[in-house]
Each structure stands twice: as structure tokens, then as C-alpha cells.
Design a protein around this motif. Structure first.
Motif, PDB file in Angstrom:
ATOM      1  N   TYR A  90      43.434 -25.746  43.633  1.00 52.95           N
ATOM      2  CA  TYR A  90      43.071 -27.155  43.673  1.00 52.95           C
ATOM      3  C   TYR A  90      43.509 -27.836  42.387  1.00 52.95           C
ATOM      4  N   GLN A  91      43.540 -29.147  42.454  1.00 58.16           N
ATOM      5  CA  GLN A  91      43.750 -29.951  41.257  1.00 58.16           C
ATOM      6  C   GLN A  91      42.385 -30.450  40.817  1.00 58.16           C
ATOM      7  N   ASP A  92      42.073 -30.245  39.545  1.00 58.45           N
ATOM      8  CA  ASP A  92      40.757 -30.570  39.016  1.00 58.45           C
ATOM      9  C   ASP A  92      40.702 -32.035  38.589  1.00 58.45           C
ATOM     10  N   ALA A  93      40.041 -32.856  39.397  1.00 57.83           N
ATOM     11  CA  ALA A  93      39.924 -34.290  39.111  1.00 57.83           C
ATOM     12  C   ALA A  93      39.087 -34.561  37.873  1.00 57.83           C
ATOM     13  N   HIS A  94      38.331 -33.571  37.410  1.00 51.23           N
ATOM     14  CA  HIS A  94      37.516 -33.728  36.201  1.00 51.23           C
ATOM     15  C   HIS A  94      38.216 -33.166  34.970  1.00 51.23           C
ATOM     16  N   ASP A  95      39.448 -32.704  35.134  1.00 51.46           N
ATOM     17  CA  ASP A  95      40.195 -32.097  34.024  1.00 51.46           C
ATOM     18  C   ASP A  95      41.672 -32.493  34.103  1.00 51.46           C
ATOM     19  N   GLY A  96      41.921 -33.782  34.211  1.00 54.07           N
ATOM     20  CA  GLY A  96      43.291 -34.273  34.145  1.00 54.07           C
ATOM     21  C   GLY A  96      44.185 -33.839  35.291  1.00 54.07           C
ATOM     22  N   MET A  97      43.592 -33.485  36.436  1.00 57.71           N
ATOM     23  CA  MET A  97      44.343 -33.050  37.623  1.00 57.71           C
ATOM     24  C   MET A  97      45.162 -31.783  37.359  1.00 57.71           C
ATOM     25  N   LYS A  98      44.670 -30.925  36.464  1.00 55.89           N
ATOM     26  CA  LYS A  98      45.323 -29.637  36.231  1.00 55.89           C
ATOM     27  C   LYS A  98      45.152 -28.758  37.471  1.00 55.89           C
ATOM     28  N   TRP A  99      46.174 -27.968  37.767  1.00 53.10           N
ATOM     29  CA  TRP A  99      46.085 -27.006  38.863  1.00 53.10           C
ATOM     30  C   TRP A  99      45.261 -25.812  38.421  1.00 53.10           C
ATOM     31  N   LYS A 100      44.387 -25.350  39.315  1.00 54.76           N
ATOM     32  CA  LYS A 100      43.560 -24.179  39.047  1.00 54.76           C
ATOM     33  C   LYS A 100      43.519 -23.318  40.300  1.00 54.76           C
ATOM     34  N   ARG A 101      43.294 -22.042  40.076  1.00 53.05           N
ATOM     35  CA  ARG A 101      43.088 -21.092  41.174  1.00 53.05           C
ATOM     36  C   ARG A 101      41.749 -20.415  40.943  1.00 53.05           C
ATOM     37  N   CYS A 102      40.973 -20.306  41.999  1.00 54.48           N
ATOM     38  CA  CYS A 102      39.708 -19.590  41.939  1.00 54.48           C
ATOM     39  C   CYS A 102      39.876 -18.258  42.649  1.00 54.48           C
ATOM     40  N   TYR A 103      39.429 -17.208  41.986  1.00 55.19           N
ATOM     41  CA  TYR A 103      39.386 -15.864  42.557  1.00 55.19           C
ATOM     42  C   TYR A 103      37.912 -15.533  42.769  1.00 55.19           C
ATOM     43  N   GLY A 104      37.560 -15.005  43.937  1.00 50.80           N
ATOM     44  CA  GLY A 104      36.152 -14.719  44.106  1.00 50.80           C
ATOM     45  C   GLY A 104      35.806 -13.825  45.271  1.00 50.80           C
ATOM     46  N   LEU A 105      34.512 -13.573  45.348  1.00 49.94           N
ATOM     47  CA  LEU A 105      33.912 -12.763  46.410  1.00 49.94           C
ATOM     48  C   LEU A 105      32.698 -13.499  46.954  1.00 49.94           C
ATOM     49  N   GLU A 106      32.476 -13.330  48.247  1.00 49.74           N
ATOM     50  CA  GLU A 106      31.289 -13.875  48.892  1.00 49.74           C
ATOM     51  C   GLU A 106      30.639 -12.769  49.713  1.00 49.74           C
ATOM     52  N   ASP A 107      29.313 -12.849  49.817  1.00 51.11           N
ATOM     53  CA  ASP A 107      28.656 -12.013  50.815  1.00 51.11           C
ATOM     54  C   ASP A 107      27.848 -12.928  51.720  1.00 51.11           C
ATOM     55  N   TRP A 108      28.005 -12.661  53.003  1.00 46.88           N
ATOM     56  CA  TRP A 108      27.390 -13.483  54.042  1.00 46.88           C
ATOM     57  C   TRP A 108      26.395 -12.636  54.822  1.00 46.88           C
ATOM     58  N   THR A 109      25.235 -13.205  55.141  1.00 48.68           N
ATOM     59  CA  THR A 109      24.231 -12.517  55.950  1.00 48.68           C
ATOM     60  C   THR A 109      23.876 -13.390  57.152  1.00 48.68           C
ATOM     61  N   TYR A 110      23.797 -12.739  58.292  1.00 45.55           N
ATOM     62  CA  TYR A 110      23.481 -13.410  59.556  1.00 45.55           C
ATOM     63  C   TYR A 110      22.201 -12.815  60.108  1.00 45.55           C
ATOM     64  N   GLY A 111      21.366 -13.653  60.718  1.00 42.55           N
ATOM     65  CA  GLY A 111      20.174 -13.175  61.403  1.00 42.55           C
ATOM     66  C   GLY A 111      20.481 -12.924  62.866  1.00 42.55           C
ATOM     67  N   ASP A 112      19.666 -12.093  63.496  1.00 42.48           N
ATOM     68  CA  ASP A 112      19.864 -11.783  64.914  1.00 42.48           C
ATOM     69  C   ASP A 112      19.582 -12.989  65.799  1.00 42.48           C
ATOM     70  N   GLU A 113      18.697 -13.854  65.347  1.00 44.92           N
ATOM     71  CA  GLU A 113      18.238 -14.963  66.176  1.00 44.92           C
ATOM     72  C   GLU A 113      19.004 -16.262  65.926  1.00 44.92           C
ATOM     73  N   ASP A 114      20.020 -16.232  65.088  1.00 39.98           N
ATOM     74  CA  ASP A 114      20.665 -17.471  64.652  1.00 39.98           C
ATOM     75  C   ASP A 114      21.904 -17.856  65.443  1.00 39.98           C
ATOM     76  N   GLY A 115      22.228 -17.135  66.511  1.00 37.45           N
ATOM     77  CA  GLY A 115      23.357 -17.491  67.340  1.00 37.45           C
ATOM     78  C   GLY A 115      24.688 -17.493  66.610  1.00 37.45           C
ATOM     79  N   GLY A 116      24.836 -16.610  65.643  1.00 34.78           N
ATOM     80  CA  GLY A 116      26.099 -16.522  64.914  1.00 34.78           C
ATOM     81  C   GLY A 116      26.186 -17.422  63.699  1.00 34.78           C
ATOM     82  N   LYS A 117      25.100 -18.145  63.370  1.00 32.76           N
ATOM     83  CA  LYS A 117      25.106 -18.983  62.173  1.00 32.76           C
ATOM     84  C   LYS A 117      24.717 -18.146  60.952  1.00 32.76           C
ATOM     85  N   MET A 118      25.284 -18.510  59.820  1.00 35.46           N
ATOM     86  CA  MET A 118      25.027 -17.790  58.577  1.00 35.46           C
ATOM     87  C   MET A 118      23.701 -18.258  57.974  1.00 35.46           C
ATOM     88  N   ARG A 119      22.877 -17.299  57.572  1.00 33.65           N
ATOM     89  CA  ARG A 119      21.603 -17.677  56.962  1.00 33.65           C
ATOM     90  C   ARG A 119      21.593 -17.510  55.450  1.00 33.65           C
TER      91      ARG A 119
END
Length: 153
Positions: A90-119
């Protein structure tokens, strides 16, 4: 094919790519619909709960992160959890429109009763400044076709 838990390799991979495509729309209202109304998030140093906070967070995110392009890949999964590795630029609108790359990890948990929605969504990420010529996800490039070397995994 249902993308609700319990997950298989195929459904977990499809869930990840569906999330990738949805986030690339940068539409907070549409994105918030795939989370439970009481979903809890940690995004870096921000802790959120519920649809209204998710929409506010995403709206603020894309006021800062311009020309956002994201790729997500399945890291691992269990019957009701998915771990994802991601990269976005992305280009950082709060930092002079410099290009940046984010590297990351996410963990997602779903409930049985949520119809496939992330809780629950927990995200850790680090931004690095990049030069224009170092960008992977330039206009017109399919984010899924970019060869991301092992040194960036």
C-alpha cells in the motif's frame, strides 16, 4: 460446497482465497458481514469487538492504506481454525505516500453455530518500506500469480 467448518484442505484453501478477494474490495460493510456480530479481533495493537468496530477500523485502515493489494495463503488448519500467511502492499497516506509492504500471520476461529462466519481474528504484521521497483502487486497483476520466494515466507 460449504465453506463452514469442519474444514478440509480444499475448503480451507477456498476460504482463504475468498477472504483475500473480499478484503481486496476494500469495502468495510461487505467485509464485516463474514464475521459474527460479536466477533473479536486483535489487529497489531488494536483490540476490537463487534461489527461496528470492525467497520470503523477498516474504514480508517483504508483512509491510510491507499492502493492496497493483498495476498493470503493457507498456512495450516484444523476442523474450526485456519492460520494464514499474508502480504500486502500500500501507499501510506500518513507518510508521504511511501510504498510499504506488510508481512504477517493471522489465526481465524469459527464456531459451529455461526454458519461459516468468523468469530475471532488475531493478526500480527510488520510493515517495511519498499521502493516502487520492488513492488510485487502492481496494477493489473494477479496477486496469486506473483512468485514469492522462500525468503519472504
Amino acid at each position: 460446497m460449504s465453506l463452514a467448518p469442519p474444514f478440509t484442505t480444499e475448503t480451507a484453501q477456498k476460504k482463504v482465497k475468498k477472504a483475500q478477494d473480499l478484503w481486496n474490495t476494500q469495502d468495510p460493510e461487505s467485509i464485516a458481514k463474514v464475521y459474527t456480530s460479536n466477533s473479536i479481533w486483535r489487529n497489531r495493537d488494536k483490540f476490537l469487538s463487534g461489527t461496528e468496530q470492525i467497520v470503523q477500523f477498516l474504514t480508517s485502515k483504508w483512509q491510510k492504506e491507499k492502493n492496497y493489494r493483498l495476498r493470503k495463503e493457507l498456512f495450516t488448519f484444523s476442523s474450526n481454525k485456519i492460520a494464514v500467511q499474508f502480504w500486502y502492499e500500500y501507499q501510506d497516506a500518513h507518510d508521504g505516500m511511501k510504498w510499504k509492504r506488510c508481512y504477517g500471520l493471522e489465526d481465524w476461529t469459527y464456531g459451529d453455530e455461526d454458519g461459516g462466519k468468523m468469530r475471532k481474528r488475531m493478526m500480527s504484521g510488520n510493515d517495511v518500506e519498499i521502493k516502487e521497483e520492488e513492488r510485487w502487486f502492481k496494477d493489473g497483476v494477479d496477486v496469486n500469480s506473483v512468485d514469492i520466494s522462500e525468503s519472504h515466507w
